[in-house]
Design a protein around this motif. Structure first.
Motif, PDB file in Angstrom:
ATOM      1  N   LEU A 191      31.822  46.985  52.450  1.00 18.54           N
ATOM      2  CA  LEU A 191      31.879  47.375  51.044  1.00 18.54           C
ATOM      3  C   LEU A 191      33.188  48.094  50.720  1.00 18.54           C
ATOM      4  CD1 LEU A 191      28.243  48.642  50.362  1.00 18.54           C
ATOM      5  CD2 LEU A 191      29.281  46.503  49.624  1.00 18.54           C
ATOM      6  N   ILE A 192      33.669  48.908  51.663  1.00 13.99           N
ATOM      7  CA  ILE A 192      34.922  49.629  51.436  1.00 13.99           C
ATOM      8  C   ILE A 192      36.056  48.664  51.144  1.00 13.99           C
ATOM      9  CG2 ILE A 192      36.722  50.961  52.619  1.00 13.99           C
ATOM     10  CD1 ILE A 192      34.485  52.568  53.951  1.00 13.99           C
ATOM     11  N   PHE A 193      36.116  47.562  51.885  1.00 10.45           N
ATOM     12  CA  PHE A 193      37.202  46.611  51.666  1.00 10.45           C
ATOM     13  C   PHE A 193      37.111  45.948  50.297  1.00 10.45           C
ATOM     14  CE2 PHE A 193      40.138  45.961  55.146  1.00 10.45           C
ATOM     15  CZ  PHE A 193      39.628  46.829  56.097  1.00 10.45           C
ATOM     16  N   PHE A 194      35.890  45.755  49.789  1.00  4.20           N
ATOM     17  CA  PHE A 194      35.773  45.193  48.444  1.00  4.20           C
ATOM     18  C   PHE A 194      36.111  46.248  47.391  1.00  4.20           C
ATOM     19  CE2 PHE A 194      33.271  42.117  50.858  1.00  4.20           C
ATOM     20  CZ  PHE A 194      33.837  40.944  50.387  1.00  4.20           C
ATOM     21  N   GLY A 195      35.838  47.508  47.691  1.00  4.77           N
ATOM     22  CA  GLY A 195      36.292  48.569  46.801  1.00  4.77           C
ATOM     23  C   GLY A 195      37.807  48.635  46.749  1.00  4.77           C
ATOM     24  N   ILE A 196      38.437  48.486  47.919  1.00  2.00           N
ATOM     25  CA  ILE A 196      39.899  48.471  47.989  1.00  2.00           C
ATOM     26  C   ILE A 196      40.455  47.265  47.233  1.00  2.00           C
ATOM     27  CG2 ILE A 196      41.870  48.198  49.549  1.00  2.00           C
ATOM     28  CD1 ILE A 196      40.248  49.831  51.600  1.00  2.00           C
ATOM     29  N   SER A 197      39.771  46.130  47.345  1.00  2.00           N
ATOM     30  CA  SER A 197      40.201  44.935  46.609  1.00  2.00           C
ATOM     31  C   SER A 197      40.190  45.187  45.106  1.00  2.00           C
ATOM     32  CB  SER A 197      39.295  43.747  46.945  1.00  2.00           C
ATOM     33  OG  SER A 197      39.387  43.403  48.303  1.00  2.00           O
ATOM     34  N   SER A 198      39.212  45.967  44.655  1.00  2.00           N
ATOM     35  CA  SER A 198      39.146  46.316  43.233  1.00  2.00           C
ATOM     36  C   SER A 198      40.362  47.139  42.818  1.00  2.00           C
ATOM     37  CB  SER A 198      37.862  47.100  42.944  1.00  2.00           C
ATOM     38  OG  SER A 198      37.803  47.500  41.594  1.00  2.00           O
ATOM     39  N   ILE A 199      40.781  48.073  43.692  1.00  2.00           N
ATOM     40  CA  ILE A 199      41.981  48.858  43.406  1.00  2.00           C
ATOM     41  C   ILE A 199      43.206  47.960  43.370  1.00  2.00           C
ATOM     42  CG2 ILE A 199      43.525  50.657  44.284  1.00  2.00           C
ATOM     43  CD1 ILE A 199      41.127  52.137  45.332  1.00  2.00           C
ATOM     44  N   MET A 200      43.284  47.023  44.328  1.00  2.00           N
ATOM     45  CA  MET A 200      44.419  46.104  44.385  1.00  2.00           C
ATOM     46  C   MET A 200      44.511  45.269  43.112  1.00  2.00           C
ATOM     47  SD  MET A 200      46.008  46.455  47.312  1.00  2.00           S
ATOM     48  CE  MET A 200      45.786  46.981  49.004  1.00  2.00           C
ATOM     49  N   THR A 201      43.350  44.867  42.591  1.00  2.00           N
ATOM     50  CA  THR A 201      43.319  43.976  41.425  1.00  2.00           C
ATOM     51  C   THR A 201      43.444  44.741  40.113  1.00  2.00           C
ATOM     52  OG1 THR A 201      41.885  42.463  42.651  1.00  2.00           O
ATOM     53  CG2 THR A 201      41.995  42.177  40.261  1.00  2.00           C
ATOM     54  N   ASN A 202      42.682  45.825  39.995  1.00  2.00           N
ATOM     55  CA  ASN A 202      42.593  46.527  38.715  1.00  2.00           C
ATOM     56  C   ASN A 202      43.284  47.889  38.689  1.00  2.00           C
ATOM     57  OD1 ASN A 202      40.739  44.431  37.823  1.00  2.00           O
ATOM     58  ND2 ASN A 202      39.187  45.455  39.070  1.00  2.00           N
TER      59      ASN A 202
END
Length: 469
Positions: free
Chosen positions: A317-328
Motif C-alpha cells: 500500500l505504501i508504494f501505491f501511496g507514493i505513486s499518488s505523490i508521484m502523479t498528483n
C-alpha cells in the motif's frame, strides 16, 4: 559480540531443535528468519520465554523469531553457532515440507503477499534515505524557508538523490525479487534495468515490435512495482529449466542469455503491460474506496493499518501511496492513514510504559517507545504489547480511527513519504503551514487517545506487569 547476544542465540538455537534442525538463517530489521527441517520441534511458549525474544511468527515456510532492532547483533552469533553462512545456498529438500500443502486460493493469495512483501521490505532503508533528501529539499526550498531556489545546484542535487531511488525502482525491485525467489540477483537487476533504459522510456505510448515480429506498445515503467515482479517470477521458472538442460561447461554464458532471451518478449508484450494494468486497478480501487467513503476511508484504513503491518501488506500500500505523490504531488489517503496509525503505535508504547510497574516489563516498554519514536519501527510494540496483551490493540484501532477521522475531515495530505519516526511530520510541510498544523494535530490526537486508552483499559487489573518489583 556481547555475552548477552550470544546467550540469546544459544537459547534460541536450543529451543528450535539445535543446529541439526536449522538449514538456513537470515534476518530482516526485527526478525530472525529460520528455515527448519522440522517446524514441529520448537515450542512457541519456550521460545517466547527467552529474554530478548518478543514473539514468534510462522509465515512463508519460515520460523520467524521477533527480536527487535537487536536482531542484527544476535544474528551473527546464531549463524556461527548453527554453522550456517549468511548467504549459503542450501539443498531445497532439507527444508521442504514433509507433506505437500494443497494449493488453495488462500494459499495462492498468501504466497503472492509473501512474495510482494519480501521483495519490498529490504528496500525500506533506501526508500527512507531518498525521501529524507526530499524532506530536506522541501524544508530549505521554495515551498517553505526559501533558502535555495529551484535553479540552484543544491536543489537539483537533492531532487536527483530522491529520484536515484524512486525513478529506478524497477532495478531495486528486480534485485530483491530475484533474491526472494532464488534467481540470479544480477539478472534480476538486468530485468529491472531494461524497463528504464532511456531509449525505451522515450517510446512511451508508441507501437513497437520485439525481435522484429512480436507487436506491443512501449510504456514508461520508471517508478513501477508490479511489472518487474511479474518478470522475475517468470525468470524463476526459466532459469532452473535452462540450468537442467544446458551442460555445466556452457551454463555460465547460455543460462543467463537464454533465460533473458525468452523472458524479453513475454516481458514487453505481456507481463510489464499487465503489471501496469494491475497497478492501475489497485490504485483506482483505492481511489474509488476513498471517493465512496470520503473522510471515513482514512479513518478505517488508519484503524486497520497496524494489523496490515502484521501481514506485510502495508508495504504494498505504501508504494501505491507514493505513486499518488508521484502523479498528483500529494496523497490524502494511504500515507495519511499510515501516519495516523504510526502515531497510534507510538501512543500504545507510551501508554504501556506509563502503566507497567514491573521493572523488567517497564524496561522493555521503554525500549518499544524509543524504537518507535526514534527508529520508526513498530513491530516490537505490536508483538510485545499488542499481540501479547490483546486489549491495547483495541486502543490502537480506536486511536487510529479518531485521528484518521480528523485527518480525513480536514483533508490532511502527505507530500513527502519516507520517515516512519517523529520526522514523518515533515511530510505535511509541502501543503503549507495549514496542512502542517492540521496533520500535526491529527497525529497528536492519535498518540494521545491511544496512550490514554492503553493506560486506562489496556491491561487487566490482576496482570503481573502491573505489580511493582
Amino acid at each position: 559480540m556481547s555475552d548477552a547476544n550470544r546467550i540469546i542465540a544459544e537459547k534460541v538455537l536450543a529451543a528450535v531443535g539445535g543446529k541439526e534442525n536449522v538449514t538456513s538463517a537470515s534476518h530482516c530489521m526485527t526478525r530472525l528468519r529460520l528455515n527448519l527441517k522440522d517446524t514441529s520441534i520448537p515450542q512457541k511458549d519456550e521460545v517466547t520465554s527467552i529474554p530478548g525474544v518478543i514473539a514468534v511468527v510462522e509465515s512463508g515456510g519460515q520460523y520467524q523469531i521477533v527480536i527487535g532492532q537487536n536482531v542484527a547483533n544476535v544474528y551473527p552469533e546464531f549463524a556461527r553457532l548453527a554453522g550456517v553462512a549468511t548467504e549459503k545456498a542450501i539443498d531445497e529438500n532439507l527444508d521442504a515440507p514433509k507433506v505437500k500443502e494443497p494449493l488453495t486460493l488462500q494459499k495462492i493469495g498468501m504466497n503472492i503477499l509473501d512474495y510482494m512483501s519480501g521483495s519490498v521490505t529490504p528496500l525500506i532503508p533506501a526508500m527512507i534515505t531518498a525521501a529524507m533528501f526530499k524532506t530536506v529539499l522541501v524544508v530549505i526550498g521554495p515551498d517553505l524557508f526559501k533558502w535555495v531556489s529551484a535553479e540552484s545546484d543544491t536543489y537539483i542535487l537533492l531532487n536527483a538523490l530522491y529520484n536515484a531511488f524512486f525513478f529506478f525502482m524497477p532495478i531495486y525491485i528486480g534485485f530483491t525479487a530475484a533474491k526472494k525467489l532464488g534467481v540470479s540477483q544480477v539478472m534480476g537487476i538486468f530485468a529491472g534495468a531494461m524497463l528504464v533504459v532511456p531509449e525505451l522510456v522515450a517510446l512511451d505510448g508508441q507501437p513497437f515490435t520485439v525481435y522484429g515480429f512480436i507487436p506491443t506498445t512501449m510504456h514508461n515503467y520508471a517508478q513501477t512495482l508490479l511489472p518487474v515482479l511479474l518478470i522475475v517470477w517468470l525468470m524463476s521458472y526459466l532459469e532452473p529449466f535452462f540450468k537442467k538442460v544446458i551442460p555445466t561447461s556452457l551454463s555460465t554464458i547460455f543460462v543467463p542469455f537464454l533465460t533473458m532471451a525468452v523472458t524479453v518478449p513475454f516481458a514487453f508484450s505481456l507481463l510489464a503491460p499487465l503489471g501496469n494494468i494491475l497497478g492501475d486497478w489497485i490504485g483506482n480501487a483505492l481511489i474509488a474506496f476513498n471517493d465512496a467513503a470520503g473522510f471515513l476511508a482514512v479513518a478505517v484504513l488508519a484503524a486497520a493499518w497496524c494489523f496490515l503491518i502484521l501481514t506485510g501488506m502495508h508495504h504494498v500500500l505504501i508504494f501505491f501511496g507514493i505513486s499518488s505523490i508521484m502523479t498528483n504531488g500529494v496523497d490524502t489517503f494511504v500515507l495519511t492513514a499510515g501516519g495516523m496509525a504510526q502515531f497510534a503505535a507510538f501512543g500504545m508504547a507510551i501508554g504501556a510504559f506509563l502503566r507497567m510497574r514491573k521493572k523488567e516489563e517497564k524496561g522493555l516498554a521503554l525500549g518499544y517507545v524509543v524504537s518507535c519514536l526514534l527508529g520508526g519501527i513498530t513491530e516490537p510494540v505490536l508483538f510485545g504489547v499488542g499481540i501479547r496483551f490483546r486489549r491495547p490493540f483495541i486502543a490502537l484501532a480506536i486511536g487510529g480511527f479518531v485521528a484518521g477521522l480528523y485527518a480525513g475531515i480536514t483533508q490532511v495530505g502527505v507530500y513527502v513519504a519516507g520517515a516512519t519516526n517523529v520526522l514523518m511530520l515533515l511530510g505535511f510541510l509541502g501543503g503549507g503551514m495549514s496542512n502542517m498544523v492540521q496533520g500535526t494535530i491529527a497525529c497528536l490526537i492519535s498518540l494521545t487517545v491511544t496512550a490514554l486508552l492503553t493506560y486506562l483499559f489496556g491491561f487487566e487489573k490482576n496482570n503481573p506487569v502491573l505489580i511493582k518489583d
